[in-house]
Design a protein around this motif. Structure first.
Motif, PDB file in Angstrom:
ATOM      1  N   ASP A   7      -5.961  -9.013  -0.365  1.00 45.84           N
ATOM      2  CA  ASP A   7      -5.186  -8.391   0.217  1.00 45.84           C
ATOM      3  C   ASP A   7      -4.299  -9.979   0.060  1.00 45.84           C
ATOM      4  O   ASP A   7      -3.701 -11.227   0.623  1.00 45.84           O
ATOM      5  CB  ASP A   7      -5.927  -8.562   1.027  1.00 45.84           C
ATOM      6  CG  ASP A   7      -5.403  -8.240   2.397  1.00 45.84           C
ATOM      7  OD1 ASP A   7      -4.862  -8.922   3.440  1.00 45.84           O
ATOM      8  OD2 ASP A   7      -5.347  -6.892   3.095  1.00 45.84           O
ATOM      9  N   GLN A  21      -0.937  -4.865   2.977  1.00 41.04           N
ATOM     10  CA  GLN A  21      -1.790  -3.923   3.600  1.00 41.04           C
ATOM     11  C   GLN A  21      -0.696  -3.137   4.540  1.00 41.04           C
ATOM     12  O   GLN A  21      -0.295  -3.903   5.583  1.00 41.04           O
ATOM     13  CB  GLN A  21      -3.017  -4.070   3.995  1.00 41.04           C
ATOM     14  CG  GLN A  21      -3.757  -4.516   2.906  1.00 41.04           C
ATOM     15  CD  GLN A  21      -4.135  -3.049   2.221  1.00 41.04           C
ATOM     16  OE1 GLN A  21      -4.089  -1.808   2.135  1.00 41.04           O
ATOM     17  NE2 GLN A  21      -5.874  -3.050   1.628  1.00 41.04           N
ATOM     18  N   ARG A  22      -0.125  -2.509   5.131  1.00 36.86           N
ATOM     19  CA  ARG A  22       0.944  -1.788   4.783  1.00 36.86           C
ATOM     20  C   ARG A  22       0.002  -1.007   6.812  1.00 36.86           C
ATOM     21  O   ARG A  22      -0.985   0.121   6.070  1.00 36.86           O
ATOM     22  CB  ARG A  22       1.995  -0.764   4.967  1.00 36.86           C
ATOM     23  CG  ARG A  22       3.268  -1.491   4.022  1.00 36.86           C
ATOM     24  CD  ARG A  22       4.183  -1.119   3.926  1.00 36.86           C
ATOM     25  NE  ARG A  22       5.996  -1.746   5.099  1.00 36.86           N
ATOM     26  CZ  ARG A  22       6.690  -0.537   5.055  1.00 36.86           C
ATOM     27  NH1 ARG A  22       6.527  -0.316   4.169  1.00 36.86           N
ATOM     28  NH2 ARG A  22       7.392  -1.034   6.229  1.00 36.86           N
ATOM     29  N   PRO A  29      -3.078   2.195   5.035  1.00 31.44           N
ATOM     30  CA  PRO A  29      -3.601   1.398   3.812  1.00 31.44           C
ATOM     31  C   PRO A  29      -4.021   2.189   2.616  1.00 31.44           C
ATOM     32  O   PRO A  29      -4.778   2.920   2.311  1.00 31.44           O
ATOM     33  CB  PRO A  29      -4.576   0.581   4.818  1.00 31.44           C
ATOM     34  CG  PRO A  29      -4.314   0.815   6.160  1.00 31.44           C
ATOM     35  CD  PRO A  29      -3.510   2.602   5.827  1.00 31.44           C
ATOM     36  N   CYS A  30      -4.672   0.889   1.665  1.00 31.42           N
ATOM     37  CA  CYS A  30      -5.321   1.650   0.711  1.00 31.42           C
ATOM     38  C   CYS A  30      -6.217  -0.089   0.089  1.00 31.42           C
ATOM     39  O   CYS A  30      -6.239  -0.334   0.320  1.00 31.42           O
ATOM     40  CB  CYS A  30      -4.140   1.152  -0.358  1.00 31.42           C
ATOM     41  SG  CYS A  30      -3.629  -0.728  -1.036  1.00 31.42           S
ATOM     42  N   ASP A  31      -7.200   1.489  -0.993  1.00 29.09           N
ATOM     43  CA  ASP A  31      -8.866   0.195  -1.253  1.00 29.09           C
ATOM     44  C   ASP A  31      -8.322  -0.667  -2.233  1.00 29.09           C
ATOM     45  O   ASP A  31      -7.195  -0.301  -3.161  1.00 29.09           O
ATOM     46  CB  ASP A  31      -9.697   1.468  -1.920  1.00 29.09           C
ATOM     47  CG  ASP A  31     -10.101   2.515  -0.777  1.00 29.09           C
ATOM     48  OD1 ASP A  31     -10.480   1.968   0.620  1.00 29.09           O
ATOM     49  OD2 ASP A  31     -10.652   3.433  -1.734  1.00 29.09           O
ATOM     50  N   LYS A  39      -0.624   2.017  -4.247  1.00 30.73           N
ATOM     51  CA  LYS A  39      -1.381   2.056  -4.737  1.00 30.73           C
ATOM     52  C   LYS A  39      -1.562   2.757  -6.100  1.00 30.73           C
ATOM     53  O   LYS A  39      -1.879   3.068  -7.272  1.00 30.73           O
ATOM     54  CB  LYS A  39      -2.296   1.805  -4.276  1.00 30.73           C
ATOM     55  CG  LYS A  39      -3.492   0.855  -4.429  1.00 30.73           C
ATOM     56  CD  LYS A  39      -3.326  -0.678  -5.265  1.00 30.73           C
ATOM     57  CE  LYS A  39      -4.329  -1.050  -5.129  1.00 30.73           C
ATOM     58  NZ  LYS A  39      -5.500  -0.959  -6.134  1.00 30.73           N
ATOM     59  N   SER A  83       0.857  -0.995  -0.506  1.00 31.00           N
ATOM     60  CA  SER A  83       0.226   0.231   0.242  1.00 31.00           C
ATOM     61  C   SER A  83       0.365   1.374   0.222  1.00 31.00           C
ATOM     62  O   SER A  83       0.678   2.224  -0.497  1.00 31.00           O
ATOM     63  CB  SER A  83      -0.576   0.154   1.206  1.00 31.00           C
ATOM     64  OG  SER A  83      -0.091  -0.226   2.219  1.00 31.00           O
TER      65      SER A  83
END
Length: 632
Positions: free
Chosen positions: A212, A197-198, A202-204, A176, A164
């Motif tokens: 994921d 995801q960090r 985080p990202c979508d 992202k 992310s």
């Protein structure tokens, strides 16, 4: 065996030398032949062998009872995170991710692009690809979307693995959006993206395409616990392990290919012979997995040899200060530290007295290795003085995969000559050639070239582009590989790399090395680092000028600095090298791997248009260079 014996043995019988070195590798089908001159652009190594790189890096050590030995030491001052992974734990993670990739359709020969920060998952993904026989291509995390798109179109990956975000000392870089834009721009569309995801940002996820990492891992671990196996896929020694893109002069990157078998042998030979690292000992290669140094000496060579590798997500200064390197060396009992000269210059600039070394136990540290750019003698002397340890400069390239010239500490350290990368390693016959392709007399500057064939571990070709391989590297001097570096070989056989061939300037008919001038400028007591370029001149053709960064606390004034630096150059090189200008700047433009962008600086000085370098660390520095140049 000492260096002279090793090199003589290679010269006498290269095939026998490399077949003996190959015994350090665990083969599925051992090589009966070392080399086939009929295959490939210049030949192929171990053409009849079958192997798996991941098996050699992990499985065999666990099977031998070393599962509890530490494999990876992750230290991230930018996130405040530390993590230790044993060989057994790393194998479990790699098995899980290889199952995830396999379930998403990845098989032997498929390409997987990794667009990752310096986190353990990047290493896991590399090894999982190797386990499946898939070909990974690591792209430096945070690269511009356009550059990532070009690599996607060239490699045509089935899967892209990313995170992310990446973390810099003063900012978070969202990966992202860059990845989404790159895929939008690319003609080739990967089937799947896997996103780590960090928590910092985080990202979508894109529905139908993105997966994921954490959920995939949990599912695969549960399947392993239920008895599912993820065995290593046998591959031919000549099958590609990875593609690593390097800048091309046309603006189109070159996909350097590394094969499995030759790479295994070069890793197994070079880590103990050059760096003096054995099983269970700690090496810290302070680089990035996006560069060849990170591939070979953060990930593959240490693990293949059963050693322990430090994975560092931080900077030499600013995380939190110029003592970061010494803190890490002390905390993890590092035996060999390998970094770029620019990192040491940054430390020297902030802590010229080396006072931040105090309080750190460096008793385990034996050697500092430098590579990635030319190590100016003044920086080497400073490091020797404050560390009280040998500082070894050595030279190699993305294409070579491992050192061409070095001081092989594991075979018995040779005399150090400041400014030289020391001697050619077995497999490499190095000469400085004249314009007709003839070896220059010892001590004479020329185009540095290597007699074919290149040794195991060197690139056999460019990805899907053998014609470009020939035109870029082999056509200029038939029978030789052209390194595009300028330098010389001295009477003792030591190799001196003075810069790229386009860093040699012609001043009134005299060929001068900008690297040689930089050596002299760097001896000024107030100069932390410098870059010399040749600027067009109507009378002389070109004249040298230098950009200098001053040490912290330096109080020298402009005229005094110019006079002092110019006097040094006239004294040590001669009036022909007299500097036309001395320009003080706060920093120099560099790539993310620390190379100074001299060609771009030259274009700024000559008021020529230039493309934004894809690998530049901070584009804003070019405006600073232009402002400093115009204001004088």
């Amino acid at each position: 065996m000492d260096y002279r014996t090793a090199y003589a043995n290679w010269r006498a019988d290269p095939d026998r030398f490399w077949l003996r070195a190959a015994k350090a590798v665990d083969w599925i089908e051992a090589p009966a032949r070392a080399f086939s001159s009929e295959d490939g652009v210049y030949g192929r190594w171990f053409p009849d062998a079958v192997c798996n790189t991941c098996h050699n890096a992990l499985d065999r050590h666990v099977a031998a009872g070393h599962g509890q030995r530490e494999a990876l030491l992750y230290d991230s001052p930018v996130t405040g995170t530390k993590r230790r992974l044993t060989y057994g734990e790393l194998l479990r993670e790699v098995q899980a991710f290889s199952l995830t990739l396999a379930d998403l359709g990845v098989t032997k020969g498929d390409r997987v692009i990794l667009y990752m920060p310096m986190v353990p998952e990047a290493v896991v993904a590399m090894l999982a690809c190797a386990r499946l026989g898939a070909v990974h291509s690591v792209v430096f995390g945070g690269f511009a979307a356009r550059e990532l798109a070009v690599r996607i179109d060239d490699a045509k990956p089935k899967v892209v693995v990313s995170a992310s975000c990446g973390i810099e000392p003063k900012r978070v870089v969202a990966y992202k959006p860059l990845l989404d834009k790159a895929i939008e721009e690319a003609a080739h569309k990967p089937d799947v993206c896997i996103i780590l995801q960090r928590p910092q940002q985080p990202c979508d996820l894109t529905a139908g395409r993105d997966h994921d990492w954490g959920k995939c891992r949990a599912r695969a671990i549960a399947e392993i616990d239920a008895g599912r196996e993820g065995p290593c896929t046998p591959v031919r020694a000549t099958d590609p392990l990875y593609i690593l893109y390097t800048s091309g002069t046309t603006g189109r990157p070159k996909g350097v290919v590394r094969d499995n078998g030759g790479h295994l042998v070069s890793c197994a030979w070079s880590l103990p012979a050059i760096y003096d690292i054995g099983p269970g000992e700690v090496i810290w290669t302070a680089s990035d997995v996006g560069w060849v140094v990170g591939h070979t000496y953060i990930v593959y060579a240490p693990l293949i040899c059963g050693a322990t590798s430090v994975l560092y997500e931080g900077k030499p200064v600013g995380t939190p200060d110029a003592g970061a390197f010494w803190r890490v060396c002390a905390e993890y009992s590092v035996k060999a530290l390998f970094t770029a000269p620019t990192a040491i210059r940054a430390v020297r600039k902030e802590d010229p007295g080396g006072t931040l070394i105090e309080g750190h136990d460096l008793s385990k540290l034996r050697t500092l290795f430098l590579a990635g750019e030319r190590a100016d003698p003044e920086t080497v002397r400073w490091a020797e003085r404050v560390l009280k340890r040998p500082v070894v400069d050595h030279w190699w390239q993305t294409e070579s995969g491992w050192p061409i010239a070095a001081n092989p500490v594991g075979l018995g350290r040779l005399a150090i000559k400041h400014g030289s990368a020391s001697v050619p390693m077995p497999g490499w016959e190095v000469e400085a050639l004249d314009e007709a392709g003839k070896p220059q007399p010892r001590g004479e500057l020329g185009a540095v070239a290597i007699r074919l064939p290149l040794p195991p571990g060197a690139f056999p070709t460019l990805w899907n582009d053998e014609d470009r391989m020939r035109s870029a590297y082999l056509d200029a001097y038939p029978g030789w590989y052209s390194t595009a570096d300028a330098g010389m070989v001295d009477e003792d056989g030591y190799v001196w790399i003075m810069g790229r061939t386009d860093d040699v300037i012609n001043v009134a008919g005299h060929r001068l090395s900008t690297g040689g001038i930089e050596e002299v400028v760097a001896t000024h007591p107030d100069v932390a680092e410098c870059a010399v370029i040749g600027v067009r001149d109507d009378i002389k053709g070109e004249t040298p000028c230098t950009f200098v960064v001053l040490k912290s606390g330096a109080n020298v004034q402009g005229p005094d600095l110019t006079s002092g630096v110019s006097s040094l150059v006239r004294e040590h090189i001669g009036a022909v090298a007299s500097l036309s200008r001395v320009v003080v700047v706060d920093r120099l433009p560099k790539t993310r791997s620390g190379k100074i962008l001299r060609a771009t600086m030259k274009k700024i000085a000559e008021s020529e248009p230039y493309p934004m370098p894809a690998t530049i660390e901070d584009p804003a520095v070019l405006d600073e260079i232009e402002s400093a140049w115009r204001s004088k």
